[in-house]
Design a protein around this motif. Sequence first.
Motif, short mmCIF file in Angstrom:
data_model
loop_
_atom_site.label_atom_id
_atom_site.label_comp_id
_atom_site.label_asym_id
_atom_site.label_seq_id
_atom_site.Cartn_x
_atom_site.Cartn_y
_atom_site.Cartn_z
N ASN A 69 0.79 -1.24 0.00
CA ASN A 69 0.00 0.00 0.00
C ASN A 69 0.82 1.28 0.00
OD1 ASN A 69 -2.42 -1.48 -0.01
ND2 ASN A 69 -2.36 -1.67 2.22
N CYS A 70 2.07 1.21 -0.39
CA CYS A 70 2.89 2.43 -0.49
C CYS A 70 2.23 3.39 -1.48
CB CYS A 70 4.28 2.11 -1.01
SG CYS A 70 5.09 0.76 -0.15
N MET A 71 1.60 2.82 -2.53
CA MET A 71 1.08 3.66 -3.59
C MET A 71 -0.20 4.40 -3.17
SD MET A 71 3.67 2.83 -5.09
CE MET A 71 3.80 3.85 -6.55
N ASN A 72 -0.72 4.07 -1.97
CA ASN A 72 -1.84 4.87 -1.44
C ASN A 72 -1.38 6.29 -1.18
OD1 ASN A 72 -3.42 2.64 -1.46
ND2 ASN A 72 -3.48 2.34 0.77
N CYS A 73 -0.13 6.45 -0.82
CA CYS A 73 0.38 7.76 -0.44
C CYS A 73 1.47 8.26 -1.38
CB CYS A 73 0.96 7.70 0.97
SG CYS A 73 -0.30 7.46 2.24
N HIS A 74 2.03 7.39 -2.18
CA HIS A 74 3.12 7.79 -3.07
C HIS A 74 2.77 7.49 -4.52
CE1 HIS A 74 6.12 8.51 0.10
NE2 HIS A 74 5.66 7.44 0.71
N GLU A 75 3.28 8.30 -5.41
CA GLU A 75 3.26 7.97 -6.83
C GLU A 75 4.69 8.05 -7.32
OE1 GLU A 75 0.41 9.35 -9.74
OE2 GLU A 75 -0.96 9.84 -8.11
C1 HEC Z 1 -0.12 7.09 4.99
C2 HEC Z 1 0.66 7.58 3.88
C3 HEC Z 1 1.95 6.88 3.49
C4 HEC Z 1 2.12 5.55 3.19
C5 HEC Z 1 1.09 4.42 3.20
C6 HEC Z 1 3.51 5.41 2.81
N1 HEC Z 1 4.16 6.61 2.90
FE1 HEC Z 1 6.13 6.95 2.52
N2 HEC Z 1 5.90 8.91 3.03
C7 HEC Z 1 4.71 9.52 3.40
C8 HEC Z 1 4.94 10.93 3.67
C9 HEC Z 1 3.88 11.94 4.11
C10 HEC Z 1 6.33 11.15 3.47
C11 HEC Z 1 7.11 12.46 3.63
C12 HEC Z 1 7.45 12.75 5.04
C13 HEC Z 1 8.38 11.75 5.57
O1 HEC Z 1 9.56 11.73 5.18
O2 HEC Z 1 7.93 10.96 6.43
C14 HEC Z 1 6.90 9.87 3.07
C15 HEC Z 1 8.24 9.66 2.79
C16 HEC Z 1 8.79 8.47 2.33
C17 HEC Z 1 10.18 8.25 2.04
C18 HEC Z 1 11.31 9.26 2.18
C19 HEC Z 1 11.85 9.19 3.58
C20 HEC Z 1 13.06 10.09 3.74
O3 HEC Z 1 13.89 9.77 4.60
O4 HEC Z 1 13.18 11.08 3.01
C21 HEC Z 1 10.30 6.96 1.60
C22 HEC Z 1 11.59 6.25 1.15
C23 HEC Z 1 8.98 6.37 1.66
N3 HEC Z 1 8.09 7.30 2.11
C24 HEC Z 1 8.71 5.08 1.30
C25 HEC Z 1 7.49 4.45 1.48
C26 HEC Z 1 7.27 3.05 1.25
C27 HEC Z 1 8.31 2.08 0.69
C28 HEC Z 1 5.98 2.80 1.57
C29 HEC Z 1 5.25 1.47 1.56
C30 HEC Z 1 5.80 0.40 2.36
C31 HEC Z 1 5.40 4.05 2.02
N4 HEC Z 1 6.34 5.03 1.96
C32 HEC Z 1 4.08 4.20 2.44
C33 HEC Z 1 3.48 8.90 3.49
C34 HEC Z 1 3.24 7.54 3.30
#
Ligand code: HEC
Length: 92
Positions: A32-38
Motif C-alpha cells: 500500500n505504499c502507492m496509497n500515499c506515493h506515486e
Molecule cells: C499514509 C501515507 C503513506 C504511506 C502508506 C507510505 N508513505 Fe512513505 N511517506 C509519506 C509521507 C507523508 C512522506 C514524507 C514525510 C516523511 O519523510 O515521512 C513519506 C516519505 C517516504 C520516504 C522518504 C523518507 C526520507 O527519509 O526522506 C520513503 C523512502 C517512503 N516514504 C517510502 C514508502 C514506502 C516504501 C511505503 C510502503 C511500504 C510508504 N512510503 C508508504 C506517506 C506515506
Amino acid sequence: MKSMSLLLVVACMQFAGAANAQSGAELAKSKNCMNCHELDKKKVGPSFKDIAAKKPDEAATIAKLKEGKGHMKVAASDAELKTLVEYVMSQK
Ligand code: HEC
C-alpha cells in the motif's frame, strides 16, 4: 540416501523462495505504499522520484520505515524493506 533427499528438499525450498521474491513495484503496491506515493507526482507523500533525487542514505531510510520514525511504520520484512527502498531510490 537420506542426506541426498534432504539436500533436494533444501534446494527446492531455495528455488521456491527465489520465485516468490516480489519485484519492488509489486511490493510497493501490495504494501500500500502507492496509497500515499506515486512515481512522479506528489500525493500524500513526495513522489518516489523526488525522494530518489535527494539520495537519502539507504540504511537510514530502511530504519526510518522499519521503526516508524518520521514515517508511518511499515510492516515488512528486512528483505522486503531493502527491496522497497532500492526500488524507490532507483526512480529517476
Ligand atoms: C499514509 C501515507 C503513506 C504511506 C502508506 C507510505 N508513505 Fe512513505 N511517506 C509519506 C509521507 C507523508 C512522506 C514524507 C514525510 C516523511 O519523510 O515521512 C513519506 C516519505 C517516504 C520516504 C522518504 C523518507 C526520507 O527519509 O526522506 C520513503 C523512502 C517512503 N516514504 C517510502 C514508502 C514506502 C516504501 C511505503 C510502503 C511500504 C510508504 N512510503 C508508504 C506517506 C506515506
